[in-house]
Design a protein around this motif. Structure first.
Motif, PDB file in Angstrom:
ATOM      1  N   THR A   1       0.965  -0.791   0.416  1.00 36.23           N
ATOM      2  CA  THR A   1      -0.135  -0.191  -0.374  1.00 36.23           C
ATOM      3  C   THR A   1       0.629   1.725   0.027  1.00 36.23           C
ATOM      4  O   THR A   1       0.606   2.625   0.192  1.00 36.23           O
ATOM      5  CB  THR A   1      -1.011  -0.021   0.966  1.00 36.23           C
ATOM      6  OG1 THR A   1      -0.272   0.040   2.514  1.00 36.23           O
ATOM      7  CG2 THR A   1      -2.047  -1.649   0.945  1.00 36.23           C
ATOM      8  N   LYS A   2       2.558   1.214   0.164  1.00 37.13           N
ATOM      9  CA  LYS A   2       2.906   2.028   0.268  1.00 37.13           C
ATOM     10  C   LYS A   2       3.838   2.268  -1.476  1.00 37.13           C
ATOM     11  O   LYS A   2       3.821   3.516  -1.678  1.00 37.13           O
ATOM     12  CB  LYS A   2       3.319   1.710   1.487  1.00 37.13           C
ATOM     13  CG  LYS A   2       3.557   2.050   2.611  1.00 37.13           C
ATOM     14  CD  LYS A   2       4.255   2.560   3.851  1.00 37.13           C
ATOM     15  CE  LYS A   2       3.779   2.437   5.165  1.00 37.13           C
ATOM     16  NZ  LYS A   2       2.603   1.498   5.515  1.00 37.13           N
ATOM     17  N   ILE A   3       4.220   1.207  -1.598  1.00 38.98           N
ATOM     18  CA  ILE A   3       4.690   0.864  -2.652  1.00 38.98           C
ATOM     19  C   ILE A   3       3.925   1.249  -4.322  1.00 38.98           C
ATOM     20  O   ILE A   3       4.596   1.729  -5.494  1.00 38.98           O
ATOM     21  CB  ILE A   3       6.043  -0.354  -3.516  1.00 38.98           C
ATOM     22  CG1 ILE A   3       6.577  -1.113  -2.040  1.00 38.98           C
ATOM     23  CG2 ILE A   3       6.080  -0.297  -4.481  1.00 38.98           C
ATOM     24  CD1 ILE A   3       6.820  -2.401  -1.986  1.00 38.98           C
ATOM     25  N   ILE A   4       2.834   0.965  -4.096  1.00 38.93           N
ATOM     26  CA  ILE A   4       1.921   1.141  -5.014  1.00 38.93           C
ATOM     27  C   ILE A   4       1.032   2.001  -4.676  1.00 38.93           C
ATOM     28  O   ILE A   4       0.442   2.155  -3.987  1.00 38.93           O
ATOM     29  CB  ILE A   4       1.120  -0.214  -5.715  1.00 38.93           C
ATOM     30  CG1 ILE A   4       1.716  -1.499  -5.310  1.00 38.93           C
ATOM     31  CG2 ILE A   4       0.493  -0.370  -6.450  1.00 38.93           C
ATOM     32  CD1 ILE A   4       1.639  -3.047  -5.529  1.00 38.93           C
ATOM     33  N   HIS A   5       0.286   3.233  -5.854  1.00 38.65           N
ATOM     34  CA  HIS A   5      -0.620   3.835  -5.939  1.00 38.65           C
ATOM     35  C   HIS A   5      -1.505   4.158  -6.850  1.00 38.65           C
ATOM     36  O   HIS A   5      -1.171   3.024  -7.220  1.00 38.65           O
ATOM     37  CB  HIS A   5       0.182   4.792  -6.521  1.00 38.65           C
ATOM     38  CG  HIS A   5       1.797   4.767  -5.640  1.00 38.65           C
ATOM     39  ND1 HIS A   5       3.227   5.174  -5.933  1.00 38.65           N
ATOM     40  CD2 HIS A   5       1.979   5.738  -4.307  1.00 38.65           C
ATOM     41  CE1 HIS A   5       3.977   5.239  -4.348  1.00 38.65           C
ATOM     42  NE2 HIS A   5       3.549   5.883  -3.284  1.00 38.65           N
ATOM     43  N   ASP A   6      -2.865   4.905  -5.980  1.00 40.72           N
ATOM     44  CA  ASP A   6      -4.208   5.024  -7.245  1.00 40.72           C
ATOM     45  C   ASP A   6      -3.179   5.459  -8.829  1.00 40.72           C
ATOM     46  O   ASP A   6      -2.611   6.552  -8.365  1.00 40.72           O
ATOM     47  CB  ASP A   6      -4.841   6.027  -6.813  1.00 40.72           C
ATOM     48  CG  ASP A   6      -5.748   5.572  -5.792  1.00 40.72           C
ATOM     49  OD1 ASP A   6      -5.383   3.885  -5.153  1.00 40.72           O
ATOM     50  OD2 ASP A   6      -5.901   6.068  -4.739  1.00 40.72           O
ATOM     51  N   GLY A   7      -3.701   4.758  -9.595  1.00 42.51           N
ATOM     52  CA  GLY A   7      -4.024   4.538 -10.751  1.00 42.51           C
ATOM     53  C   GLY A   7      -2.719   4.377 -11.481  1.00 42.51           C
ATOM     54  O   GLY A   7      -2.244   4.432 -12.536  1.00 42.51           O
ATOM     55  N   ASP A   8      -1.951   3.761 -10.782  1.00 34.68           N
ATOM     56  CA  ASP A   8      -0.566   2.848 -11.096  1.00 34.68           C
ATOM     57  C   ASP A   8      -0.721   2.069 -12.298  1.00 34.68           C
ATOM     58  O   ASP A   8      -2.089   1.547 -11.382  1.00 34.68           O
ATOM     59  CB  ASP A   8       0.389   2.313 -10.228  1.00 34.68           C
ATOM     60  CG  ASP A   8       1.188   3.226  -9.570  1.00 34.68           C
ATOM     61  OD1 ASP A   8       1.097   4.518  -9.681  1.00 34.68           O
ATOM     62  OD2 ASP A   8       2.101   2.307  -8.581  1.00 34.68           O
ATOM     63  N   PHE A   9      -0.215   1.555 -13.104  1.00 28.57           N
ATOM     64  CA  PHE A   9      -0.414   0.548 -14.361  1.00 28.57           C
ATOM     65  C   PHE A   9      -0.122  -0.799 -13.862  1.00 28.57           C
ATOM     66  O   PHE A   9       1.603  -0.552 -14.225  1.00 28.57           O
ATOM     67  CB  PHE A   9      -0.450   0.768 -16.029  1.00 28.57           C
ATOM     68  CG  PHE A   9      -1.444   0.040 -16.673  1.00 28.57           C
ATOM     69  CD1 PHE A   9      -2.261  -0.725 -16.350  1.00 28.57           C
ATOM     70  CD2 PHE A   9      -0.697  -0.547 -17.584  1.00 28.57           C
ATOM     71  CE1 PHE A   9      -3.362  -1.057 -17.948  1.00 28.57           C
ATOM     72  CE2 PHE A   9      -0.730  -1.499 -18.165  1.00 28.57           C
ATOM     73  CZ  PHE A   9      -2.503  -2.226 -18.527  1.00 28.57           C
ATOM     74  N   ILE A  10      -0.628  -1.684 -13.098  1.00 28.56           N
ATOM     75  CA  ILE A  10       0.245  -3.018 -12.531  1.00 28.56           C
ATOM     76  C   ILE A  10      -0.170  -3.980 -13.343  1.00 28.56           C
ATOM     77  O   ILE A  10      -1.449  -4.539 -13.760  1.00 28.56           O
ATOM     78  CB  ILE A  10      -0.112  -3.015 -11.098  1.00 28.56           C
ATOM     79  CG1 ILE A  10      -1.746  -2.950 -11.058  1.00 28.56           C
ATOM     80  CG2 ILE A  10       1.006  -1.436 -10.690  1.00 28.56           C
ATOM     81  CD1 ILE A  10      -1.333  -3.538  -9.636  1.00 28.56           C
ATOM     82  N   GLU A  11       0.384  -5.192 -13.801  1.00 26.66           N
ATOM     83  CA  GLU A  11       0.852  -6.314 -13.640  1.00 26.66           C
ATOM     84  C   GLU A  11       0.369  -7.353 -12.500  1.00 26.66           C
ATOM     85  O   GLU A  11       1.571  -7.540 -11.187  1.00 26.66           O
ATOM     86  CB  GLU A  11       1.263  -6.513 -14.687  1.00 26.66           C
ATOM     87  CG  GLU A  11       0.566  -8.146 -15.166  1.00 26.66           C
ATOM     88  CD  GLU A  11       2.203  -8.743 -16.304  1.00 26.66           C
ATOM     89  OE1 GLU A  11       2.078  -9.195 -17.722  1.00 26.66           O
ATOM     90  OE2 GLU A  11       3.003  -9.361 -15.572  1.00 26.66           O
ATOM     91  N   VAL A  12      -0.394  -8.455 -12.200  1.00 24.38           N
ATOM     92  CA  VAL A  12      -0.543  -8.920 -11.164  1.00 24.38           C
ATOM     93  C   VAL A  12      -0.759 -10.828 -11.585  1.00 24.38           C
ATOM     94  O   VAL A  12      -1.469 -10.633 -12.514  1.00 24.38           O
ATOM     95  CB  VAL A  12      -2.491  -9.235 -10.282  1.00 24.38           C
ATOM     96  CG1 VAL A  12      -1.792 -10.161  -9.016  1.00 24.38           C
ATOM     97  CG2 VAL A  12      -2.113  -7.331  -9.871  1.00 24.38           C
TER      98      VAL A  12
END
Length: 856
Positions: free
Chosen positions: A830-841
């Motif tokens: 929750t600190k490394i990833i931010h709202d709106g980041d485009f990520i792959e899970v």
């Protein structure tokens, strides 16, 4: 008013601020503090009065923008000393040696426990006597700095109390300087001092100009545990005419402090900590071989372990695992009443030692497993419990177990293995035998027990006039009956799954398909709740309802159709008991907040959501496995095993659900008593009853004169000491040391634990609570942990990333049931990833990739 450091009477905090007060105290205590004076808050009273009477100040109070702060700041730094101020300052300067000084701010709000204005107030070094007036004004002006005002606003600190004192101190021409911490800020160990050191003035470290040396020292043995020698190319030094300059260090890669100086500094830091009785952060300097203390302040970011859990320095340490954090996914403490009921449930009927001398310890809202005791009496069980999720398993694997298992076994734990075996046989023996004999018999027995408990809770308990303590005990007796019967159900499910896995052991593709069998399960409380919520949200008459106020009005007036009202009322009866941290009786339930219910329902995309998508995925998984079984000539066997597995595994969450139902109804009873105690004058509000234990409530029912407020003050005092701690560790020892998992990740990847298979890309939405903000269709949920109350949020998600939780944690189960790619145990997600980041899970391999950062 101006105070010398050697003043006979130590001024109050509000007079001189935390920094100056600490300097005066440590100087009087005999610490090597350079000579100095303090221009008190009262000294600047005339300046503050003038500023607070201006239009600029009024404008700043109305709107604390950077522009408005800057206007007041510029006005403040030009304030001239009055004749009286000059006279008083000159009188005190005559007793101050040297011609070069440091000028530091000291606000009554700075350096306090629970707040940290570090780096926001200004410090000026190398100030000559003729420059003092100008730099005093500049330091004074820093209390109006935009960063200071912004921090105050963020932390609800009133602007009206803005005040400042100024420290004028003999400037040390530091050969080496730095900071030191009386506990290790990296791992929270109370037995380690950490020192940062570099050449020249300490400003080079504070400003980030250099990477300093780091030394870690054992406070008990006195030895140096670790040294990291940095290349310290630049130093800040005083000039001849005043001020400072940057210059290259002659030997940048050499050790800044000798080993003897490191130990001397360690001793100084330990003395300061002992003087204040709390962990301290210090600034220090060495000039011509003499060590000086420049500043000391409380460390505000450590985890203060409860005193009962601490062992003395040098004694054998205990090791604690936070049971609720690891298994339930939340780190906030439970209420006094909540943890008491929870502990009674966990320990019920096992006859095993609990508390400090036992295996499990419920203390001040937290529930710990004492791993050091468990490792001593049952290493196998300790390993099993520590395998709940990957980080905990990794921590346990790297522990020096001998450090925690030496010495005598507590008397209460002797014969533990035999007692545990007897307890497990008495608890699960009958249902286990039934599970081996017939899965249908097991399921019937559990359903019958569940029906009896449900009838008791909704008929007997709600109408009962028995004491609260009796109702708690009767409810937990019913829960114990469920636990006895669930063993056979889960054994049948486990055996069926094991046989299916063996059937397809040569087919790698079957691994993810078997997970698909656990989607959309019959008789699973979470699945049923979500299906019911989707049904309610899909009613045209609900879709037409625009606001929660309108929703409330229509329900009261019964304007909705009978079909809708029946569906909605059934939902409230069955699932209105749920909520965030729902195992705690103090937590409000969904049914108590109609606005929350409405917003949860409105968030659901009724046309395209996880509930609708996962049905097809589950059917596809089943059909593909069926095709494989046909090719193996095992079609009938697969159909039978799949049915058993699906019929049984949905009940794994059912006992907890029934516990939550019981706690919800007990909550109503508790609040009724709370109102009664409030009417009697024993409480100030009904909710205060949750600060009492079950036995204390029982005493209050018998004694109308019992002083409950004094009991509450005693019960909640330990909570207040840790109220600023947000991220509690999984595992910590009795000397405060935090143990963390060591992760290895490839560049651009964040490693975690694979929970639910699949690969998905999308925009991240970080939520710290389920209804904090909407999760839009297709977004990937990033959260610390989750529980059943988060289920409505999952409906719109396309994937899930969690910081906490293994394969059996509730968030993991929900993700699998919805068929959402999920990775858990991602530290600091929750600190490394931010709202709106485009990520792959990548839920199959336990990897998260940030493909595009919104912050870049």
């Amino acid at each position: 008013m101006i105070f010398d450091f050697n003043t006979e009477i130590t001024p109050a905090l509000h007079q001189v601020g935390g920094k100056a007060k600490a300097l005066i105290e440590t100087n009087k205590a005999g610490f090597p503090v350079p000579e100095g004076i303090v221009l008190s808050v009262a000294f600047f009273e005339e300046w503050l009065t003038k500023i607070k009477s201006t239009v600029e100040w009024t404008t700043l109070l109305a709107e604390s923008t950077k522009e408005n702060c800057d206007k007041v700041f510029l006005m403040a730094e030009k304030m001239p000393l009055t004749t009286d101020q000059k006279k008083e300052l000159d009188q005190h300067l005559t007793h101050l040696p040297g011609n070069v000084f440091s000028v530091r701010s000291s606000s009554p709000e700075e350096d306090l426990e629970g707040s940290s204005f570090a780096g926001m107030y200004e410090t000026y070094l190398g100030v000559t006597r003729d420059q003092l007036e100008r730099y005093i004004a500049k330091a004074f002006a820093s209390c109006f700095d935009y960063r200071v005002m912004g921090y105050k606003k963020q932390n609800d600190i009133s602007f009206d109390n803005t005040a400042i004192a100024i420290v004028v101190q003999r400037q040390i021409r530091s050969d080496v300087s730095g900071v030191a911490f009386s506990i290790n800020p990296l791992n929270n160990s109370y037995d380690e001092v950490v020192i940062n050191a570099s050449y020249g003035l300490g400003e080079a470290i504070v400003s980030g100009l250099v990477t300093p040396d780091t030394y870690v020292v054992d406070k008990i043995a006195g030895g140096i545990i670790e040294k990291k020698i940095a290349k310290k190319e630049i130093g800040i030094r005083l000039t001849v005419t005043g001020g400072t300059k940057e210059e290259e260090n002659a030997n940048p890669s050499s050790q800044a402090l000798s080993d003897e100086q490191i130990v001397e500094l360690k001793d100084l830091v330990c003395r300061i900590e002992k003087h204040y009785g709390k962990p301290m952060d210090t600034e220090w300097a060495i000039q011509d071989g003499t060590l000086y203390l420049l500043q000391s302040r409380p460390i505000t970011t450590h985890i203060p372990l409860f005193e009962e859990m601490q062992t003395e320095p040098g004694e054998k340490k205990e090791l604690y695992m936070d049971f609720n954090l690891v298994t339930q996914g939340f780190s906030d403490p439970m209420s006094v009443l909540g943890i008491d009921i929870w502990a009674k449930m966990v320990f019920r009927g096992n006859g095993l030692a609990r508390g400090k001398e036992g295996i499990a310890w419920a203390i001040h809202g937290r529930h710990y497993i004492i791993l050091s005791h468990l490792m001593k009496v049952s290493p196998t069980m300790a390993k099993t419990i520590s395998s709940h999720d990957t980080p905990t398993k990794q921590i346990f694997a790297h522990l020096n177990k001998k450090e925690f298992t030496q010495g005598k076994t507590p008397e209460a734990l002797k014969g533990f293995s035999w007692k545990m075996l007897k307890y497990m046989l008495s608890l699960y023996g009958k249902s286990t035998f039934r599970g081996l004999l017939s899965s249908n018999l097991s399921l019937e027995a559990y359903r019958e027990a569940s029906s009896k408990v449900w009838t008791y809770l909704h008929e007997t308990l709600e109408e009962s006039e028995k004491s609260f303590e009796n109702l708690v005990n009767e409810s937990l007796d019913g829960f114990s009956d469920l636990i006895k019967e669930i063993g056979g159900v889960l054994l049948s499910a486990g055996l069926a799954k094991w046989k299916i896995q063996r059937m397809f052991k040569k087919h790698k593709e079957a691994k993810d398909l078997i997970v698909g069998l656990t989607m959309i399960l019959p008789d699973n409380p979470v699945s049923e709740m979500n299906r019911q919520m989707l049904a309610i949200a899909s009613f045209p008459e609900f879709i037409e309802t625009k606001t929660w106020k309108d929703f409330e009005h229509r329900l009261k007036k019964q304007i909705y159709s009978d079909e809708f009202l029946n569906t909605y009322n059934e939902y409230l009866i069955r699932f209105g008991c749920r909520g965030v941290k729902e195992i705690d009786i103090a937590i409000p339930r969904i049914s108590e907040n109609i606005e929350l219910v409405f917003n949860s329902l409105k968030q659901i995309d009724t046309e395209d959501n996880a509930t609708l998508r996962v049905k097809k995925r589950s059917e596809d998984s089943y059909n593909q496995l069926l095709d494989l079984a046909r090719k193996l000539g095992k079609e009938k066997k697969f159909v039978r095993l799949a049915k058993t597995y699906r019929d049984m595994i949905g009940y794994r969450d059912h006992p907890k659900y029934m516990y939550v139902v019981a706690v919800s109804l007990l909550r109503k009873k508790a609040l009724q008593l709370g109102k009664k105690f409030t009417t009697n004058g024993q409480l100030e509000s009904p909710e205060q009853i949750f600060h009492l234990s079950v036995s204390e409530v029982a005493k209050a029912e018998k004694d109308k004169k019992l002083d409950l407020l004094t009991l509450i003050e005693k019960n909640t005092a330990p909570y207040k000491k840790t109220e600023n701690v947000k991220d509690w560790p999984r595992i910590i020892d009795s000397r405060g040391k935090i143990y963390r998992a060591i992760r290895e990740s490839k560049e651009g990847e964040i490693s975690g634990e694979p929970i639910s298979p699949g690969l998905i890309k999308g925009r991240a939405k970080v939520l710290l609570s389920p209804m904090e903000k909407p999760l839009n269709k297709g977004e990937i949920l990033v959260c610390r942990a989750s529980e059943p109350s988060w289920a409505p949020v999952f409906i719109n998600a396309s994937g899930v990333v969690m910081e906490i939780g293994g394969p059996l944690q509730h968030g993991a189960i929900i993700a699998r049931e919805y068929g959402l790619p999920c990775v858990s145990s991602v530290d600091c997600a929750t600190k490394i990833i931010h709202d709106g980041d485009f990520i792959e899970v990548d839920g199959s391999n336990g990897v998260v990739r940030i493909l595009e950062s919104k912050k870049e």
